[in-house]
Design a protein around this motif. Structure first.
Motif, short mmCIF file in Angstrom:
data_model
loop_
_atom_site.label_atom_id
_atom_site.label_comp_id
_atom_site.label_asym_id
_atom_site.label_seq_id
_atom_site.Cartn_x
_atom_site.Cartn_y
_atom_site.Cartn_z
N LEU A 207 -21.33 -44.15 4.10
CA LEU A 207 -21.40 -43.27 5.27
C LEU A 207 -21.42 -44.08 6.55
O LEU A 207 -20.74 -43.75 7.53
CB LEU A 207 -22.65 -42.38 5.18
N PHE A 208 -22.21 -45.17 6.55
CA PHE A 208 -22.24 -46.04 7.73
C PHE A 208 -20.87 -46.66 7.99
O PHE A 208 -20.49 -46.89 9.14
CB PHE A 208 -23.28 -47.15 7.54
N ARG A 209 -20.12 -46.94 6.92
CA ARG A 209 -18.80 -47.55 7.10
C ARG A 209 -17.85 -46.63 7.86
O ARG A 209 -16.88 -47.09 8.47
CB ARG A 209 -18.19 -47.90 5.73
N LYS A 210 -18.10 -45.34 7.81
CA LYS A 210 -17.25 -44.37 8.50
C LYS A 210 -17.58 -44.25 9.98
O LYS A 210 -16.85 -43.58 10.72
CB LYS A 210 -17.38 -43.00 7.84
N MET A 211 -18.69 -44.88 10.41
CA MET A 211 -19.14 -44.73 11.78
C MET A 211 -18.71 -45.91 12.64
O MET A 211 -18.50 -47.02 12.15
CB MET A 211 -20.67 -44.60 11.82
N ASP A 212 -18.57 -45.64 13.93
CA ASP A 212 -18.33 -46.70 14.91
C ASP A 212 -19.48 -47.70 14.85
O ASP A 212 -20.64 -47.35 14.65
CB ASP A 212 -18.23 -46.07 16.30
N ASN A 213 -19.14 -48.99 15.03
CA ASN A 213 -20.12 -50.07 14.90
C ASN A 213 -21.36 -49.83 15.77
O ASN A 213 -22.49 -49.83 15.28
CB ASN A 213 -19.44 -51.40 15.28
N ALA A 214 -21.15 -49.63 17.05
CA ALA A 214 -22.28 -49.47 17.98
C ALA A 214 -23.07 -48.20 17.67
O ALA A 214 -24.30 -48.18 17.74
CB ALA A 214 -21.79 -49.47 19.42
N LYS A 215 -22.36 -47.13 17.32
CA LYS A 215 -23.03 -45.87 17.02
C LYS A 215 -23.88 -46.01 15.76
O LYS A 215 -25.00 -45.51 15.69
CB LYS A 215 -22.01 -44.75 16.85
N GLY A 216 -23.34 -46.72 14.76
CA GLY A 216 -24.11 -46.95 13.54
C GLY A 216 -25.36 -47.78 13.81
O GLY A 216 -26.43 -47.50 13.28
N ALA A 217 -25.22 -48.82 14.64
CA ALA A 217 -26.37 -49.66 14.97
C ALA A 217 -27.43 -48.87 15.72
O ALA A 217 -28.63 -49.04 15.50
CB ALA A 217 -25.91 -50.86 15.80
N THR A 218 -27.00 -47.99 16.63
CA THR A 218 -27.96 -47.16 17.36
C THR A 218 -28.68 -46.21 16.42
O THR A 218 -29.90 -46.01 16.53
CB THR A 218 -27.23 -46.35 18.46
N LEU A 219 -27.95 -45.63 15.46
CA LEU A 219 -28.58 -44.74 14.49
C LEU A 219 -29.61 -45.48 13.65
O LEU A 219 -30.69 -44.96 13.36
CB LEU A 219 -27.52 -44.10 13.60
N VAL A 220 -29.29 -46.72 13.26
CA VAL A 220 -30.24 -47.53 12.50
C VAL A 220 -31.53 -47.70 13.29
O VAL A 220 -32.63 -47.56 12.76
CB VAL A 220 -29.63 -48.91 12.15
N GLU A 221 -31.40 -48.01 14.58
CA GLU A 221 -32.60 -48.20 15.41
C GLU A 221 -33.41 -46.92 15.50
O GLU A 221 -34.64 -46.94 15.43
CB GLU A 221 -32.20 -48.67 16.80
#
Length: 317
Positions: A207-221
């Protein structure tokens, strides 16, 4: 309960993670469609709405006078009448207790209002209570088990469905259309169990692979901040390591790098604005000095020579 899920004594009464993910209409639509595969109640109350028309009601509702009652309010068009709105109310609970149905009723009356309708402003409300607590709890079942007079008002004055996230399978959550919506549900489902959450990271990785890099990193935070309300320091460290490993595999820029880059950009923009302001002040001083010389009768050519004025500044004299 897993030992790593020990609840912290000091916890914010109302987290922002749910709002961060599900104020996005696409994420809410995906979540509700997924829940409908599990809940007959929800499927029934959503049959007559067009979820593609979800529109958040963004105002703050001070007239309700309680913090954290309704997480997110939407309006949505009827499936059969393109001019008729229903209200969709999402109520997130991390622990049972309190009269959530009374709270929802007050919101249904005070908040779910269609201001574009001049004659009938109140929107019939469909409320969805989403619970991710440890204990077993179903406020609708408790309400319906009470004795009621035999009349049509036996049911609540609004339509309502209850979803207990721990009762939903991981396979069902993976069917969620939008990756951000699915990841948010996993985070809430396993908020109290870091062992289980760590294992589901393998499910979430695609699922993370489908997301934009920066958006995925923000969601992780955001997930780390959210789960930090529920888990021990030791479990938080394990979570940091698990996300670091995930980020390395996916090539994520770390959330810290994203934050520092944003701060650096803000700082650079502030410095640029400062330089531009100083430049404007210097220009104003030069123009004022040149104008005084002209008023004293000094020829323009001499003023240009003395002040070393550019053609651009001369045009402003």
């Amino acid at each position: 309960m897993n030992k790593n899920a020990t609840l912290k004594v000091s916890r914010r009464p109302h987290d922002g993670f749910f709002k961060f993910v599900y104020t996005v209409p696409d994420n809410t639509r995906a979540m509700l469609q997924t829940f409908s595969l599990h809940s007959d109640d929800l499927r029934k109350i959503l049959e007559n709405v067009n979820l593609n028309t979800l529109e958040e009601i963004p105002e703050r509702y001070d007239n309700v006078d309680e913090c954290g009652e309704a997480d997110i309010a939407f309006k949505v068009l009827s499936q059969t009448n393109e001019k008729f709105y229903f209200g969709i109310l999402l109520e997130h609970k991390s622990e049972h207790g309190g009269n959530v149905l009374e709270q929802t009723f007050r919101y249904a009356i005070n908040v779910m209002v269609d201001k574009t309708n001049p004659t009938f402003k109140w929107m019939p409300t469909k409320a969805i209570i989403i619970y991710n607590g440890i204990d077993n709890w179903d406020p609708l079942e408790a309400y319906r088990s009470m004795p009621h007079p035999d009349f049509e008002g036996k049911e609540l004055p609004f339509e309502c469905a209850f979803i207990d996230l721990k009762c939903l399978s991981d396979e069902l959550l993976l069917q969620c259309e939008y990756p951000e919506a699915a990841i948010g549900l996993f985070a809430m489902k396993y908020a109290y169990d870091m062992d289980a959450f760590s294992k589901t990271l393998l499910l979430m990785e695609p699922l993370f692979r489908k997301m934009d890099n920066a958006k995925g990193a923000t969601l992780v935070e955001k997930i780390k901040l959210y789960l930090g309300e529920y888990i021990t320091t030791e479990a938080q460290e394990r979570l940091d390591m698990a996300f670091k490993s995930l980020g390395e595999r996916l090539g994520f820029v770390s959330a810290g790098d994203v934050r520092r880059a944003r701060e650096r950009k803000i700082r650079e923009e502030a410095e640029k604005r400062g330089r531009e302001a100083e430049s404007r002040k210097a220009e104003a001083r030069e123009l004022e000095a040149a104008r005084r010389m002209l008023r004293d009768g000094i020829p323009l050519e001499k003023v240009k020579e003395y002040q070393n004025l550019s053609d651009e500044l001369v045009a402003k004299l």
